[in-house]
Design a protein around this motif. Sequence first.
Motif, PDB file in Angstrom:
ATOM      1  N   CYS A  73       6.843 -25.088 -36.118  1.00 32.54           N
ATOM      2  CA  CYS A  73       5.546 -25.185 -35.458  1.00 32.54           C
ATOM      3  C   CYS A  73       5.665 -24.588 -34.061  1.00 32.54           C
ATOM      4  O   CYS A  73       6.472 -25.044 -33.252  1.00 32.54           O
ATOM      5  CB  CYS A  73       5.094 -26.643 -35.392  1.00 32.54           C
ATOM      6  SG  CYS A  73       3.541 -26.816 -34.499  1.00 32.54           S
ATOM      7  N   CYS A  76       4.486 -27.137 -31.174  1.00 34.34           N
ATOM      8  CA  CYS A  76       5.444 -28.241 -31.014  1.00 34.34           C
ATOM      9  C   CYS A  76       6.819 -27.727 -30.616  1.00 34.34           C
ATOM     10  O   CYS A  76       7.594 -28.444 -29.986  1.00 34.34           O
ATOM     11  CB  CYS A  76       5.601 -29.036 -32.306  1.00 34.34           C
ATOM     12  SG  CYS A  76       4.167 -30.002 -32.759  1.00 34.34           S
ATOM     13  N   CYS A  89       0.295 -28.633 -39.150  1.00 37.74           N
ATOM     14  CA  CYS A  89       1.431 -29.377 -38.616  1.00 37.74           C
ATOM     15  C   CYS A  89       1.114 -30.874 -38.652  1.00 37.74           C
ATOM     16  O   CYS A  89       0.055 -31.282 -38.168  1.00 37.74           O
ATOM     17  CB  CYS A  89       1.709 -28.933 -37.184  1.00 37.74           C
ATOM     18  SG  CYS A  89       2.912 -29.970 -36.341  1.00 37.74           S
ATOM     19  N   GLN A  91       2.271 -33.151 -36.941  1.00 33.11           N
ATOM     20  CA  GLN A  91       2.346 -33.766 -35.610  1.00 33.11           C
ATOM     21  C   GLN A  91       1.182 -33.382 -34.702  1.00 33.11           C
ATOM     22  O   GLN A  91       0.602 -34.220 -34.034  1.00 33.11           O
ATOM     23  CB  GLN A  91       3.656 -33.359 -34.931  1.00 33.11           C
ATOM     24  CG  GLN A  91       4.873 -33.962 -35.623  1.00 33.11           C
ATOM     25  CD  GLN A  91       6.156 -33.620 -34.906  1.00 33.11           C
ATOM     26  OE1 GLN A  91       6.206 -33.615 -33.680  1.00 33.11           O
ATOM     27  NE2 GLN A  91       7.198 -33.319 -35.660  1.00 33.11           N
ATOM     28  N   CYS A  92       0.842 -32.078 -34.690  1.00 27.85           N
ATOM     29  CA  CYS A  92      -0.199 -31.658 -33.743  1.00 27.85           C
ATOM     30  C   CYS A  92      -1.423 -31.052 -34.434  1.00 27.85           C
ATOM     31  O   CYS A  92      -2.415 -30.757 -33.784  1.00 27.85           O
ATOM     32  CB  CYS A  92       0.384 -30.657 -32.749  1.00 27.85           C
ATOM     33  SG  CYS A  92       0.744 -29.052 -33.482  1.00 27.85           S
TER      34      CYS A  92
HETATM   35 ZN   LIG Z   1       2.973 -28.963 -34.273  1.00 28.32          ZN
END
Ligand SMILES: [Zn+2]
Length: 113
Positions: A73, A76, A89, A91-92
């Motif tokens: 990513c 990230c 992603c 996470q983000c």
């Molecule tokens: Zn990410």
Amino acid sequence: MHELSLCEGILQILEEQSQTQGFIRVHRVCLEIGALASVEPEALRFHFDVVTQGTLAEGSHLEIVTVPAQAWCLPCGEKVSIGQYFDACPQCGSRQLQVIEGEELRIQQLEVE
Ligand SMILES: [Zn+2]
């Protein structure tokens, strides 16, 4: 017939290994399949049974382990796991991902005699 040629490839590896390692029967094959390899496990099992008939791997158990794909990513700046191409992603939520792993298909483990 993607799965059929895969099974023929696996059988070829088994036959080569039986010669170098000196086994005569294969009882269990554990296959590692990347989540992006677009392999249908049920189709793979079906073709495996057909292809191995009359070979050293006849009647052997095919175990399939799906390995999650990994992507890089950009926002990230780290590796994240994804389920398929074009996933965001986890996470983000970014879609600026570069796939780095997940298309492989390899024999992880063999049970032989
Ligand atoms: Zn990410």
